[in-house]
Design a protein around this motif. Structure first.
Motif, mmCIF file in Angstrom:
data_model
loop_
_atom_site.group_PDB
_atom_site.id
_atom_site.type_symbol
_atom_site.label_atom_id
_atom_site.label_comp_id
_atom_site.label_asym_id
_atom_site.label_seq_id
_atom_site.Cartn_x
_atom_site.Cartn_y
_atom_site.Cartn_z
ATOM 1 N N ARG A 54 22.962 11.029 0.653
ATOM 2 C CA ARG A 54 21.685 11.412 0.542
ATOM 3 C C ARG A 54 21.414 12.721 1.236
ATOM 4 O O ARG A 54 20.253 13.502 0.677
ATOM 5 N N ALA A 55 22.258 13.330 1.982
ATOM 6 C CA ALA A 55 21.933 14.870 2.467
ATOM 7 C C ALA A 55 21.971 15.688 1.398
ATOM 8 O O ALA A 55 21.197 16.677 1.025
ATOM 9 N N ARG A 56 23.062 15.568 0.464
ATOM 10 C CA ARG A 56 23.118 16.559 -0.769
ATOM 11 C C ARG A 56 21.913 16.370 -1.681
ATOM 12 O O ARG A 56 21.505 17.279 -2.234
ATOM 13 N N VAL A 57 21.530 14.999 -1.781
ATOM 14 C CA VAL A 57 20.442 14.878 -2.785
ATOM 15 C C VAL A 57 19.213 15.602 -2.499
ATOM 16 O O VAL A 57 18.465 16.110 -3.128
ATOM 17 N N ALA A 58 18.864 15.239 -1.106
ATOM 18 C CA ALA A 58 17.781 15.988 -0.528
ATOM 19 C C ALA A 58 17.774 17.341 -0.733
ATOM 20 O O ALA A 58 16.812 18.159 -0.985
ATOM 21 N N ALA A 59 19.004 17.986 -0.285
ATOM 22 C CA ALA A 59 18.994 19.422 -0.316
ATOM 23 C C ALA A 59 18.835 19.932 -1.682
ATOM 24 O O ALA A 59 18.271 20.920 -1.976
ATOM 25 N N SER A 60 19.410 19.114 -2.680
ATOM 26 C CA SER A 60 19.310 19.805 -3.995
ATOM 27 C C SER A 60 17.813 19.508 -4.541
ATOM 28 O O SER A 60 17.167 20.548 -5.337
ATOM 29 N N VAL B 103 20.791 13.649 -8.375
ATOM 30 C CA VAL B 103 21.750 12.433 -8.300
ATOM 31 C C VAL B 103 22.882 12.814 -9.042
ATOM 32 O O VAL B 103 23.986 12.728 -8.654
ATOM 33 N N GLN B 104 22.817 13.333 -10.399
ATOM 34 C CA GLN B 104 23.702 13.746 -11.289
ATOM 35 C C GLN B 104 24.868 14.685 -10.845
ATOM 36 O O GLN B 104 25.813 14.619 -10.900
ATOM 37 N N ARG B 105 23.807 15.794 -10.195
ATOM 38 C CA ARG B 105 24.613 16.753 -9.661
ATOM 39 C C ARG B 105 25.578 16.376 -8.469
ATOM 40 O O ARG B 105 26.789 16.826 -8.464
ATOM 41 N N THR B 106 25.070 15.639 -7.658
ATOM 42 C CA THR B 106 25.928 15.319 -6.642
ATOM 43 C C THR B 106 26.981 14.346 -6.746
ATOM 44 O O THR B 106 28.129 14.428 -6.307
ATOM 45 N N THR B 107 26.547 13.205 -7.824
ATOM 46 C CA THR B 107 27.666 12.537 -8.156
ATOM 47 C C THR B 107 29.038 13.141 -8.990
ATOM 48 O O THR B 107 30.032 13.032 -8.780
ATOM 49 N N ARG C 108 20.974 4.851 3.395
ATOM 50 C CA ARG C 108 20.833 5.390 1.992
ATOM 51 C C ARG C 108 19.148 5.434 1.522
ATOM 52 O O ARG C 108 18.973 6.325 0.666
ATOM 53 N N VAL C 109 18.269 5.154 2.532
ATOM 54 C CA VAL C 109 16.910 5.387 1.977
ATOM 55 C C VAL C 109 16.464 6.843 2.009
ATOM 56 O O VAL C 109 16.952 7.784 2.884
ATOM 57 N N VAL D 210 0.844 -1.321 0.002
ATOM 58 C CA VAL D 210 -0.047 -0.201 -0.075
ATOM 59 C C VAL D 210 0.803 1.342 0.043
ATOM 60 O O VAL D 210 0.221 2.408 0.087
ATOM 61 N N PHE D 211 2.248 1.290 -0.062
ATOM 62 C CA PHE D 211 3.038 2.299 -0.356
ATOM 63 C C PHE D 211 2.726 3.435 0.435
ATOM 64 O O PHE D 211 2.484 4.681 0.245
ATOM 65 N N HIS D 212 2.730 3.012 1.983
ATOM 66 C CA HIS D 212 2.661 4.439 2.842
ATOM 67 C C HIS D 212 3.985 5.014 2.513
ATOM 68 O O HIS D 212 3.847 6.361 2.514
ATOM 69 N N ILE D 213 5.052 4.475 1.949
ATOM 70 C CA ILE D 213 6.258 5.246 1.650
ATOM 71 C C ILE D 213 6.686 4.846 0.481
ATOM 72 O O ILE D 213 6.630 3.458 0.249
ATOM 73 N N TYR D 214 7.293 5.645 -0.467
ATOM 74 C CA TYR D 214 8.129 5.206 -1.674
ATOM 75 C C TYR D 214 9.366 5.589 -1.293
ATOM 76 O O TYR D 214 9.677 6.755 -1.461
ATOM 77 N N ALA D 215 10.299 4.661 -1.111
ATOM 78 C CA ALA D 215 11.636 4.842 -0.859
ATOM 79 C C ALA D 215 12.733 4.646 -2.041
ATOM 80 O O ALA D 215 12.289 3.633 -2.647
ATOM 81 N N VAL D 216 13.560 5.417 -2.307
ATOM 82 C CA VAL D 216 14.840 5.039 -3.274
ATOM 83 C C VAL D 216 16.024 5.047 -2.219
ATOM 84 O O VAL D 216 15.821 5.497 -1.157
ATOM 85 N N GLU D 217 16.899 4.326 -2.689
ATOM 86 C CA GLU D 217 18.245 4.510 -2.049
ATOM 87 C C GLU D 217 19.272 5.431 -2.795
ATOM 88 O O GLU D 217 19.330 5.183 -4.224
ATOM 89 N N VAL D 218 19.906 6.305 -2.304
ATOM 90 C CA VAL D 218 20.835 7.180 -2.902
ATOM 91 C C VAL D 218 22.029 7.319 -2.068
ATOM 92 O O VAL D 218 22.141 7.055 -0.982
ATOM 93 N N ALA D 219 23.277 7.233 -2.816
ATOM 94 C CA ALA D 219 24.534 7.810 -2.103
ATOM 95 C C ALA D 219 24.497 9.048 -1.786
ATOM 96 O O ALA D 219 23.709 10.001 -2.350
#
Ligand SMILES: *Cc1c(COP(=O)(O)O)cnc(C)c1O
Length: 376
Positions: free
Chosen positions: A293-299, A366-370, A340-341, A282-291
């Motif tokens: 994370r703080a930078r990706v979230a800020a971006s 993701v591309q910018r932070t990588t 990572r989530v 029921v997708f209460h949360i839709y999570a992805v994993e990223v390296a």
């Protein structure tokens, strides 16, 4: 464009007339605690789940604690809980004087690993609390199998999984008991704190109902000491208006999840395996994993997309469990996942444009932070 993580206002707008009338009805009748609105919701939720009875209480955390007490679990007992969940699951165990023992979780689906549960069982283990985390059902056949072998109670934590299914059965109807939270942001949310319990054994159910209301079923007949943890009339009325919409909202979440899956797969994201039964999750949360994370979230935030993290650290790593007695057994899968989530916006009222926008912005972030992290 701005995509919030969750939009409770959009949901309220779609129901305003009915919600306002239901709340006004409670105020007019002054049935603030107990009474008709609560009984009516308990019956409606029980019928929706397909169980004979459900028992309202103050919140989801209380419901776990009251269930443990109803089963007579306390000091000297161990209860196995997943390392990756909201702290309520383990907190309730400690609050009854028992010891939470953390089991590791499965990679990619994040739910409790049945093999890790088997490994954690000792002669003091009395119960296991599988959490259907993010709305994904736990492998209940395996949990029930361990429980049968070692005479453990199975208390399903369904706080994130109203309507999820395991082998065609709704979660909450599979174990010995189940706990639901109606915290406002859950798939079925009240306008404040609220929760409920489902118990298979009628005697234990009666005990749970008493424990939640000062040890009484009838006023002033206190058979035991309990506590005050009641579902109030206003919350019951709000939940009663929302319940008939829940299946449709869950279906909308699944539709958004499918769209996320398709687009993110095209962009090269690793999409976890989804249950074969499309109605299972029921997708209460839709999570992805990223390296990073703080930078990706800020971006993402800078580009109009709000995100959240469920949860930044595995429970055994929190200060609350630092002096937890015996050296904690490691939960490497949960620890790695928690690092990572990243939870993307997910709510029924989102539209396709919002999903597409989030995917595009995530890819960019993701591309910018990588690119940044690969600089010397
Ligand atoms: C929300 C939640 C709870 C507790 O619910 P409250 O109603 O906030 O007390 C318990 N377990 C899980 C997994 C949750 O997400």
């Amino acid at each position: 464009m701005h995509v919030p993580f969750l939009d409770l206002q959009a949901q309220y707008r779609s129901l305003k007339g009915e919600i306002d009338a239901a709340m006004q009805g409670v105020i007019d009748s002054t049935s603030f605690i107990g009474g008709e609105p609560v009984t009516r919701f308990e019956q409606a939720f029980g019928a929706w789940l397909g169980v004979p009875e459900c028992i309202g209480c103050g919140n989801g955390t209380d419901s776990i604690e009251i269930l443990l007490r109803a089963f007579g679990i306390g000091p000297g007992d161990e209860v196995i809980v997943p390392a990756h969940t909201w702290i309520s699951t383990s907190e309730a165990v400690s609050n009854v004087g028992a010891r939470p023992v953390f089991a590791d979780t499965l990679p990619r689906t994040y739910v409790i690993d049945p093999q890790s549960v088997r490994d954690r069982v000792t002669s003091s283990t009395r119960a296991v609390i599988p959490v259907h985390l993010f709305g994904h059902p736990v492998q209940m056949d395996e949990i029930l199998d361990v429980a049968r072998r070692h005479s453990l109670k199975v208390i399903e934590d369904c706080a994130q999984a109203h309507g999820a299914r395991w082998a065609g059965r709704k979660v909450g109807t599979i174990g010995d008991a189940a706990s639901f939270s109606f915290y406002p942001g859950k798939n079925l949310g009240a306008y404040g704190d609220a929760g409920c319990m489902v118990v298979r054994d009628p005697e234990i159910a009666r005990r749970a109902r008493m424990l939640a209301n000062h040890g009484q079923i009838r006023k002033h007949e206190h058979e035991i000491e309990g506590r005050n943890s009641r579902l109030d009339g206003l919350q019951a009325a709000v939940l009663g208006v929302k319940l008939p919409r829940l299946d449709g909202w869950n279906e909308a979440r699944r539709r958004h999840a499918r769209r996320y899956d398709q687009q993110l797969a095209t962009l090269g994201f690793d999409i976890p395996p989804r249950p074969v039964d499309p109605s299972a999750h029921v997708f209460h949360i839709y999570a992805v994993e990223v390296a990073d994370r703080a930078r990706v979230a800020a971006s993402l935030r800078d580009n109009g997309v709000d995100t959240a993290v469920h949860y930044p650290r595995a429970l055994p790593e929190l200060p609350a469990y630092r002096d937890h007695g015996l050296s904690p057994q490691p939960c490497p899968v949960a620890s790695a996942a928690c690092a990572r989530v990243l939870s993307l916006p997910m709510y029924a009222e989102m539209d396709d444009d919002a999903v597409d926008f989030v995917c595009k912005q995530l890819n960019g972030a993701v591309q910018r932070t990588t690119a940044k992290s690969s600089l010397p």
